[in-house]
Design an enzyme around this catalytic site. Structure first.
Site, PDB file in Angstrom:
ATOM      1  N   ALA A  43      20.481  36.507  53.331  1.00  0.00           N
ATOM      2  CA  ALA A  43      21.742  35.779  53.122  1.00  0.00           C
ATOM      3  C   ALA A  43      22.852  36.819  52.912  1.00  0.00           C
ATOM      4  O   ALA A  43      23.589  36.792  51.923  1.00  0.00           O
ATOM      5  CB  ALA A  43      21.639  34.807  51.952  1.00  0.00           C
ATOM      6  N   HIS A  48      26.503  43.205  50.672  1.00  0.00           N
ATOM      7  CA  HIS A  48      25.356  43.921  51.262  1.00  0.00           C
ATOM      8  C   HIS A  48      25.845  44.911  52.326  1.00  0.00           C
ATOM      9  O   HIS A  48      25.331  46.030  52.438  1.00  0.00           O
ATOM     10  CB  HIS A  48      24.399  42.942  51.941  1.00  0.00           C
ATOM     11  CG  HIS A  48      23.763  41.957  51.017  1.00  0.00           C
ATOM     12  ND1 HIS A  48      24.110  40.626  50.987  1.00  0.00           N
ATOM     13  CD2 HIS A  48      22.788  42.126  50.095  1.00  0.00           C
ATOM     14  CE1 HIS A  48      23.372  40.010  50.090  1.00  0.00           C
ATOM     15  NE2 HIS A  48      22.566  40.884  49.530  1.00  0.00           N
TER      16      HIS A  48
END
Ligand code: PAF
Length: 283
Positions: A43, A48
């Site tokens: 996700a 990230h």
């Protein structure tokens, strides 16, 4: 049509995908163990991707793992609801310039008889996230110990949003992997509200996202005052169910001593039933 074909080819050839420990450790060996590693649960969002970008800046191959680690969920419902967006994740990683992705298969990563990792987390397992989510850090230690053992990366990247996790990883690395360098990367935030980017935000409505934006304001407010009371009240008035909001010292997360040079404000709470965490480092 031609453009889609081109993107498909680009994706296929630029990003290598691995599933099994045998094949990913072979890839790691081929890099002479000189590569950067970004472990994730998928996700993926800009937070990230900033870990991947920081990893790329070291100019070594970048490996990202995506594994929704069952060992770190003490609540089956929470695990079931965790967003899974694999196709989009792979496309984002391909565009961000990751070199390889490891998608572990549970029974291969956790074979029968895998020894339990012995690690004394001290107070970290007993306060805040350790207290609220029993077994959570044991699960994080289990997966990271296994991943680091299989991969043996040179550098690993974690987001500072999970401050307590960063401190746990420091202990794991000091005890078992002294050659690995850990990089804790500052939290990415929504440019308008300051809300920390999190995979869990995907479960919030537009109204919930606006509400959650007050968390960052509360952290800043708490950072400027000796007490967190006003900030706590502001959040509860906005309808946020606060689990904790506290000023602490680092690295032991004790109630803040005003003379300590390393401090933070830490938060956990619920918006629309979704548990969010955040923190602010104080200098
Ligand atoms: O922070 C996370 O996403 C996870 O806890 C991690 C480090 C990937 C381990 O499963």
């Amino acid at each position: 049509m031609l453009k889609n074909l081109y993107l498909h080819r680009y994706f296929q050839f630029s990003l290598k995908v691995f599933y099994y420990t045998k094949e990913i450790s072979r890839w790691a060996k081929c890099q002479d163990d000189v590569f950067s590693f970004v472990p994730t649960m998928g996700a993926l969002h800009a937070g990230h991707l900033s870990l991947v970008e920081n990893a790329r800046a070291l100019r070594k191959p970048v490996l990202v793992s995506i594994f929704l680690n069952p060992a770190q969920f003490n609540n089956a419902e929470d695990l079931k609801k965790y967003p899974q967006t694999l196709a989009q994740d792979l496309s984002l990683l391909s565009r961000t310039g990751a070199d390889a992705v490891y998608l572990p298969v549970t029974h291969d990563l956790y074979p029968e008889g895998l020894a339990e990792v012995v690690l004394d987390l001290g107070i970290l397992d007993k306060v805040f996230e350790g207290l609220q989510r029993p077994g959570y850090f044991k699960g994080v230690v289990k997966v990271l110990h296994r991943l680091f053992s299989v991969l043996n990366p040179a550098d690993v990247f974690f987001g500072q949003k999970d401050l307590q996790q960063c401190l746990v990883v420091e202990k794991l690395i000091a005890a078992y992997f002294p050659n690995i360098r850990q990089h804790n990367i500052p939290t990415q935030r929504d440019s308008q509200t300051g809300l920390a980017l999190s995979s869990r935000n995907l479960r919030l409505s537009d109204e919930g996202l606006l509400k959650a934006g007050y968390i960052n304001k509360a952290l800043k407010m708490a950072a400027e005052m000796s007490s967190t009371e006003k900030a706590y009240n502001m959040l509860t008035n906005k309808g946020i169910d606060v689990e904790y909001l506290e000023r602490v010292t680092l690295p032991d997360l004790q109630t803040a001593d005003p003379d300590s040079p390393h401090k933070a404000v830490v938060f956990a709470g619920y918006v629309e039933g979704v548990r969010l965490i955040d923190n602010l480092l104080l200098h």
